[in-house]
Write a protein that holds these residues in place. Structure first.
Motif, PDB file in Angstrom:
ATOM      1  N   UNK A  66     -13.503  29.329   8.047  1.00  0.00           N
ATOM      2  CA  UNK A  66     -14.370  30.241   8.805  1.00  0.00           C
ATOM      3  C   UNK A  66     -15.511  30.851   7.983  1.00  0.00           C
ATOM      4  N   UNK A  67     -15.215  31.365   6.760  1.00  0.00           N
ATOM      5  CA  UNK A  67     -16.280  32.080   6.048  1.00  0.00           C
ATOM      6  C   UNK A  67     -17.414  31.139   5.646  1.00  0.00           C
ATOM      7  N   UNK A  68     -17.107  29.862   5.453  1.00  0.00           N
ATOM      8  CA  UNK A  68     -18.146  28.904   5.064  1.00  0.00           C
ATOM      9  C   UNK A  68     -19.068  28.626   6.260  1.00  0.00           C
ATOM     10  N   UNK A  69     -18.453  28.431   7.434  1.00  0.00           N
ATOM     11  CA  UNK A  69     -19.246  28.183   8.641  1.00  0.00           C
ATOM     12  C   UNK A  69     -20.065  29.431   8.981  1.00  0.00           C
ATOM     13  N   UNK A  70     -19.476  30.610   8.781  1.00  0.00           N
ATOM     14  CA  UNK A  70     -20.212  31.862   9.043  1.00  0.00           C
ATOM     15  C   UNK A  70     -21.419  31.970   8.111  1.00  0.00           C
TER      16      UNK A  70
ATOM     17  N   UNK B  69     -19.179  40.576  -3.685  1.00  0.00           N
ATOM     18  CA  UNK B  69     -18.076  39.956  -2.950  1.00  0.00           C
ATOM     19  C   UNK B  69     -18.132  38.447  -3.064  1.00  0.00           C
ATOM     20  N   UNK B  70     -16.954  37.879  -3.266  1.00  0.00           N
ATOM     21  CA  UNK B  70     -16.795  36.427  -3.232  1.00  0.00           C
ATOM     22  C   UNK B  70     -17.201  35.973  -1.828  1.00  0.00           C
ATOM     23  N   UNK B  71     -17.813  34.818  -1.738  1.00  0.00           N
ATOM     24  CA  UNK B  71     -18.240  34.310  -0.430  1.00  0.00           C
ATOM     25  C   UNK B  71     -17.039  34.159   0.513  1.00  0.00           C
ATOM     26  N   UNK B  72     -15.827  34.060  -0.064  1.00  0.00           N
ATOM     27  CA  UNK B  72     -14.607  33.972   0.740  1.00  0.00           C
ATOM     28  C   UNK B  72     -14.240  35.357   1.281  1.00  0.00           C
ATOM     29  N   UNK B  73     -15.102  35.905   2.116  1.00  0.00           N
ATOM     30  CA  UNK B  73     -14.846  37.226   2.737  1.00  0.00           C
ATOM     31  C   UNK B  73     -15.307  37.186   4.192  1.00  0.00           C
ATOM     32  N   UNK B  74     -14.834  38.140   4.951  1.00  0.00           N
ATOM     33  CA  UNK B  74     -15.266  38.277   6.337  1.00  0.00           C
ATOM     34  C   UNK B  74     -16.733  38.688   6.369  1.00  0.00           C
TER      35      UNK B  74
ATOM     36  N   UNK C 185      -9.195  27.485  11.597  1.00  0.00           N
ATOM     37  CA  UNK C 185      -9.320  27.237  10.150  1.00  0.00           C
ATOM     38  C   UNK C 185      -9.831  28.523   9.493  1.00  0.00           C
ATOM     39  N   UNK C 186      -8.903  29.441   9.247  1.00  0.00           N
ATOM     40  CA  UNK C 186      -9.238  30.782   8.754  1.00  0.00           C
ATOM     41  C   UNK C 186      -8.704  30.933   7.333  1.00  0.00           C
ATOM     42  N   UNK C 187      -9.570  31.252   6.386  1.00  0.00           N
ATOM     43  CA  UNK C 187      -9.136  31.399   4.985  1.00  0.00           C
ATOM     44  C   UNK C 187      -8.292  32.670   4.845  1.00  0.00           C
ATOM     45  N   UNK C 188      -7.037  32.559   4.433  1.00  0.00           N
ATOM     46  CA  UNK C 188      -6.196  33.757   4.326  1.00  0.00           C
ATOM     47  C   UNK C 188      -6.690  34.751   3.282  1.00  0.00           C
ATOM     48  N   UNK C 189      -7.345  34.265   2.236  1.00  0.00           N
ATOM     49  CA  UNK C 189      -7.843  35.225   1.238  1.00  0.00           C
ATOM     50  C   UNK C 189      -8.949  36.111   1.830  1.00  0.00           C
ATOM     51  N   UNK C 190      -9.824  35.509   2.636  1.00  0.00           N
ATOM     52  CA  UNK C 190     -10.930  36.286   3.224  1.00  0.00           C
ATOM     53  C   UNK C 190     -10.407  37.441   4.076  1.00  0.00           C
ATOM     54  N   UNK C 191      -9.214  37.249   4.652  1.00  0.00           N
ATOM     55  CA  UNK C 191      -8.611  38.288   5.506  1.00  0.00           C
ATOM     56  C   UNK C 191      -8.106  39.483   4.695  1.00  0.00           C
TER      57      UNK C 191
END
Ligand code: 13P
Ligand code: SF4
Length: 302
Positions: free
Chosen positions: A60-64, A109-114, A82-88
């Motif tokens: 999700x965070x990449x597509x966002x 923030x790491x790109x792996x975030x909401x 397909x939701x990255x658990x770390x971003x949550x």
């Protein structure tokens, strides 16, 4: 499978669509993509296309991020689950509380975030540029989230004070790779170079020959003369490595390093996404505007 691939190719041409895929995607998904890369490369590539539709095979965070950088394009994610658990692990409220506790700190923030948390950041980073971004910030204290392993990696390159938010955020796929895995791999493959992702735990990072983003790993393996490598990241990267460095040998540091969310996009779902032009990534205009700024700052700085 052959017929499905032909149908996907026809739909791509008809709809002026491209497929972007992360390095962890299933082999057959990587093989039909116009571009395969790490998070930073995918963000750049998403901006650099004349396609009307981007089918984003990743989480999700990449597509966002692709959608945030392309307000006039349609970004479709073949599996909305397909939701990255770390971003949550870093909701907006947690970050707001940390900002209140450290009012003078800047937020990286790491790109792996909401997207809602990105909207509160001063700058975004990826695994490819985390050290560079942290060094480029003005403040002497940096709130850094959500991955505390990546925070450890960034801290080693700066005298600034890096505070992980939350304290123990991590990627379950990388965090489970243990020092014992590395010791066993060294015994089994004594001539191999060990390359690990900065999402791995500090003990694993400290014993590796190289630490790199996924595409950074591909570059190292193709550039150096060594013939054998132990790869400390999600196992999907081995497909690309074997394609781009044929003849060299690659061993996974952990065969259980599989990200279930990254495996969700399939050829069947990609065909359906192209046909139906959904599910589309939709963000509010407010989040679009606020979250785009720190991503653009990262792209300008790296
Ligand atoms: P890269 O940007 O290195 O490809 O990493 C993305 C990711 O999700 C790692 O788990
Ligand atoms: Fe998220 Fe880890 Fe999967 Fe990367 S490998 S998408 S960080 S859960």
């Amino acid at each position: 499978m052959e017929l499905r691939i032909e149908r996907i190719e026809r739909l791509k041409r008809k709809k002026n669509a491209i497929v972007l895929a992360h390095n962890y995607q299933r082999p057959e998904v990587q093989d039909i993509a116009e571009f395969v890369g790490d998070s930073l490369e995918l963000a750049r590539r998403a901006m650099d296309t004349s396609a009307d539709i981007i089918i984003f095979c990743g989480v999700d965070f990449m597509a966002e991020t692709a959608a945030l950088l392309n307000p006039h394009k349609r970004v479709i994610i073949p599996d909305i689950c397909a939701i990255c658990p770390m971003a949550q692990q870093l909701p907006r409220e947690v970050l707001l509380a940390a900002k209140r506790a450290y009012p003078d700190a800047e937020v990286v923030l790491y790109v792996n975030t909401l997207a809602e948390s990105k909207a509160l950041a001063d700058c975004i980073c990826t695994s490819a540029n985390a050290r560079e971004i942290v060094r480029a910030m003005d403040a002497s204290t940096i709130l850094f989230g959500p991955d505390h392993n990546l925070a450890y990696y960034a801290q080693k390159a700066t005298s600034k004070k890096i505070i992980p938010v939350p304290e123990h955020g991590n990627c379950p796929t990388h965090h489970q790779i243990a020092l014992e895995d590395l010791i066993k791999a060294k015994d089994a493959h004594p001539s191999a170079k060990i390359i690990v992702h900065p999402e791995c735990i500090p003990e694993v990072q400290d014993r590796a020959d190289y630490i790199a983003s996924t595409s950074g790993m591909v570059k190292i393996c193709t550039d150096v003369e060594d013939e054998e490598f132990v790869i400390g990241t999600e196992v999907g990267l081995l497909h690309r490595l074997e394609k781009e460095a044929p003849g060299k040998k690659f061993y996974p540091l952990s065969t259980t390093a599989v990200c279930p969310q990254m495996k969700m996009p399939t050829l069947e779902k990609i065909e359906a996404a192209l046909e139906q032009e959904k599910p589309e990534v939709v963000l509010t205009p407010e989040i679009m505007e606020q979250a785009r700024k720190p991503i653009e700052r990262m792209l300008a700085l790296s």
